[in-house]
Design a protein around this motif. Structure first.
Motif, PDB file in Angstrom:
ATOM      1  N   ILE A  49       5.670   1.396 -12.489  1.00 31.71           N
ATOM      2  CA  ILE A  49       6.702   2.013 -11.664  1.00 31.71           C
ATOM      3  C   ILE A  49       7.825   0.999 -11.526  1.00 31.71           C
ATOM      4  O   ILE A  49       7.594  -0.134 -11.103  1.00 31.71           O
ATOM      5  N   THR A  77       0.837  -1.196   0.000  1.00 36.19           N
ATOM      6  CA  THR A  77       0.000   0.000   0.000  1.00 36.19           C
ATOM      7  C   THR A  77       0.873   1.249   0.000  1.00 36.19           C
ATOM      8  O   THR A  77       2.063   1.197   0.293  1.00 36.19           O
ATOM      9  N   ILE A  78       0.236   2.364  -0.326  1.00 28.28           N
ATOM     10  CA  ILE A  78       0.885   3.666  -0.285  1.00 28.28           C
ATOM     11  C   ILE A  78       0.291   4.425   0.899  1.00 28.28           C
ATOM     12  O   ILE A  78      -0.936   4.488   1.042  1.00 28.28           O
ATOM     13  N   ASP A  79       1.135   5.008   1.750  1.00 26.71           N
ATOM     14  CA  ASP A  79       0.609   5.746   2.898  1.00 26.71           C
ATOM     15  C   ASP A  79       0.266   7.181   2.502  1.00 26.71           C
ATOM     16  O   ASP A  79       0.448   7.583   1.345  1.00 26.71           O
ATOM     17  N   GLY A  80      -0.232   7.952   3.437  1.00 25.67           N
ATOM     18  CA  GLY A  80      -0.668   9.326   3.182  1.00 25.67           C
ATOM     19  C   GLY A  80       0.438  10.237   2.697  1.00 25.67           C
ATOM     20  O   GLY A  80       0.180  11.254   2.049  1.00 25.67           O
ATOM     21  N   ALA A  81       1.696   9.901   3.006  1.00 27.27           N
ATOM     22  CA  ALA A  81       2.831  10.714   2.568  1.00 27.27           C
ATOM     23  C   ALA A  81       3.363  10.263   1.210  1.00 27.27           C
ATOM     24  O   ALA A  81       4.344  10.796   0.718  1.00 27.27           O
ATOM     25  N   GLY A  82       2.716   9.243   0.601  1.00 23.15           N
ATOM     26  CA  GLY A  82       3.140   8.761  -0.709  1.00 23.15           C
ATOM     27  C   GLY A  82       4.223   7.702  -0.656  1.00 23.15           C
ATOM     28  O   GLY A  82       4.792   7.336  -1.680  1.00 23.15           O
ATOM     29  N   ARG A  83       4.524   7.194   0.535  1.00 27.23           N
ATOM     30  CA  ARG A  83       5.570   6.180   0.677  1.00 27.23           C
ATOM     31  C   ARG A  83       5.012   4.794   0.411  1.00 27.23           C
ATOM     32  O   ARG A  83       3.873   4.490   0.738  1.00 27.23           O
ATOM     33  N   ILE A  84       5.861   3.977  -0.207  1.00 29.10           N
ATOM     34  CA  ILE A  84       5.503   2.597  -0.518  1.00 29.10           C
ATOM     35  C   ILE A  84       6.381   1.678   0.312  1.00 29.10           C
ATOM     36  O   ILE A  84       7.596   1.866   0.371  1.00 29.10           O
TER      37      ILE A  84
END
Length: 81
Positions: free
Chosen positions: A38, A4-11
């Motif tokens: 990607i 998943t991707i978190d709210g800060a855009g981190r994977i």
């Protein structure tokens, strides 16, 4: 593998993928968006070429993992397949 991707855009890269790529904290990577995908690649190490006793010597500017016999053997086997 799904992540998943978190709210800060981190994977979060799954551990099995990190292990297979040799990724560790602080390792530089290149992230590219190509044809709807990607892609993550290890960033090439920045090197400096010097001469020693008249011969070229390549020295990394970045810390790199130690090159072991096992790593060399595993890499050779992987490229032969």
């Amino acid at each position: 593998m799904r992540t998943t991707i978190d709210g800060a855009g981190r994977i979060v890269v799954p551990k099995a993928v990190r292990d297979a790529m040799g990724l560790s904290a602080g390792r530089k990577i290149d992230v590219v968006f190509t044809d709807g995908r990607i892609e993550i690649e290890l960033a090439p190490a920045e090197v400096e070429v010097t001469t020693e006793r008249g011969l070229p010597r390549v020295v990394s500017r970045d810390p790199l993992p130690e090159l072991s016999d096992d790593l060399v053997r595993d890499t050779l086997e992987a490229t032969r397949r």
